[in-house]
Enzyme design. Structure first.
Site, PDB file in Angstrom:
ATOM      1  N   SER A   1       0.878  -1.059  -0.059  1.00 19.29           N
ATOM      2  CA  SER A   1       0.006  -0.234   0.040  1.00 19.29           C
ATOM      3  C   SER A   1       0.987   1.358   0.087  1.00 19.29           C
ATOM      4  CB  SER A   1      -0.938  -0.074   1.333  1.00 19.29           C
ATOM      5  OG  SER A   1      -2.201   0.779   0.906  1.00 19.29           O
TER       6      SER A   1
ATOM      7  N   GLU B   1      -1.855  -2.258  -7.993  1.00 17.58           N
ATOM      8  CA  GLU B   1      -3.158  -2.350  -7.348  1.00 17.58           C
ATOM      9  C   GLU B   1      -3.519  -1.068  -6.618  1.00 17.58           C
ATOM     10  OE1 GLU B   1      -3.612  -2.274  -3.844  1.00 17.58           O
ATOM     11  OE2 GLU B   1      -1.506  -1.505  -3.384  1.00 17.58           O
TER      12      GLU B   1
ATOM     13  N   HIS C   1      -5.062  -5.070  -1.617  1.00 17.29           N
ATOM     14  CA  HIS C   1      -5.895  -4.960  -0.434  1.00 17.29           C
ATOM     15  C   HIS C   1      -6.884  -6.030  -0.259  1.00 17.29           C
ATOM     16  CE1 HIS C   1      -3.994  -1.052  -0.596  1.00 17.29           C
ATOM     17  NE2 HIS C   1      -4.268  -0.726   0.533  1.00 17.29           N
TER      18      HIS C   1
END
Length: 348
Positions: free
Chosen positions: A143, A248, A318
């Site tokens: 992330s 992502e 995630h």
């Protein structure tokens, strides 16, 4: 978790690094010689740091320590692990100091980021990249930790690891990934989506979609799309020529995904890569307006003209079960089968 907030403070560049007392980052880093970390062993001591957002629930620290211990490791907490300054886990200087200290501490064999959120980009000019080059060890997270992966690899050549954060989900799949990557002796690691048995006649979960067929190989780079594009124009992005790009995201509407993909196109990133993998876009549903492009349409628009192997749906992002990928290592990809596989050693 909505992580789309700022990370546009990198115009400070080398000046801030020198001001902070650490070696300035290279303004336009050339492709660095690849630097492999030392392999992690059961019983080793790892450092737990929080380079991004603060952790409000104190039990998250307990969960992270216990997860590492359950994997057979001992844990040292960063001095500022539980600090808080607004949404951040302490001041920029203190968060950078924790990272630098863990790389400089000979007893620490790997660095584990407890969570993402936002804020890692703020500390990039304060990282001691010379120290990291002299003490190569694994660093794990995802992330917002995308900022660290890209900056450390761009400035040092170190292979880092994109995967579960310390306080994330340590289900059997993720724990197995950790043991395979860090403790295993396999010469080649294969990443292919898990097939889960259901009562449905058709497999629907963890399906991949081939965007453009074929096979490719190259060093694996990328991460969170929002964080990656926020680094555009800075000295903290690696060279993308002949690389395999993986992406992502979470909490981004399709029009924002389109905007960020256009940034990658306009900066020349997309025309340089050899292959492309899109993981999961969690909670990326459209809302309102006059209609929306779908994620599939957006990816087709940017990738089909390139005619490079590309697929989406990999277990990256995630999601509860996620691949633990060696960032910067050479991999092969098969866009038809949805497979990534390491092509070389990822440790010394």
């Amino acid at each position: 978790m909505k992580k789309r907030t700022f990370i546009k403070t990198l115009g400070l560049g080398a000046g801030m690094g020198a001001f902070a007392g650490f070696p300035a980052a290279s303004a336009h880093p050339a492709a660095r010689k690849k630097l492999l970390p030392k392999r992690l062993q059961p019983g080793d001591r790892v450092g737990l740091i929080s380079p991004s957002a603060a952790t409000a629930d104190r039990m998250e620290f307990v969960f992270a320590r216990e997860a590492m211990e359950a994997l057979g490791l001992s844990v040292k907490d960063g001095k500022h692990l539980a600090d808080r300054r607004g949404h951040l886990a302490g001041s920029d200087a203190d968060r950078a100091a924790d990272l630098n200290e863990m790389f400089g501490d000979k007893s620490i064999k790997a660095v584990i980021c407890i969570r993402g959120g936002s804020g890692a980009a703020r500390i990039l000019p304060m990282i001691d990249y010379d120290l990291i080059r002299k003490n190569p060890k694994p660093i794990l997270g995802y992330s917002d930790i995308t900022a660290l992966h890209n900056a450390i690899h761009a400035q040092t050549g170190l292979v880092t690891f994109h995967g579960p954060n310390g306080s994330g989900s340590w289900n059997p799949f993720n724990a197995s990934q950790f043991r395979t990557v860090f403790f295993g002796k396999e010469k080649r690691i294969t990443y292919q989506n898990e097939v889960e048995a259901t009562e449905d006649l058709v497999m629907k979960k963890n399906r991949i979609r081939t965007i453009y067929p074929g096979k490719a190989s190259g060093d694996l780079v990328g991460g969170n799309l929002t964080v990656l594009t926020a680094l555009a124009g800075s000295p903290y992005l690696p060279d993308f020529k002949n690389k395999v790009l993986f992406l992502e995201d979470i909490g981004e509407e399709p029009y924002r995904i389109d905007r960020m993909m256009s940034t990658l196109m306009l900066t020349g990133v997309l025309k340089e890569i050899a292959g492309f993998v899109f993981g999961q876009c969690t909670d990326c549903d459209p809302s309102g307006g006059y209609g929306n492009l779908t994620i599939d349409q957006i990816l087709d628009d940017y990738l089909l003209p390139l005619k490079i192997p590309a697929y989406r749906g990999a277990m990256i992002g995630h999601v509860p079960k996620q691949f633990l990928l060696p960032f910067g290592a050479k991999i092969s990809m098969d866009a038809d089968a949805g497979i990534l596989e390491t092509d070389e050693a990822i440790f010394q």
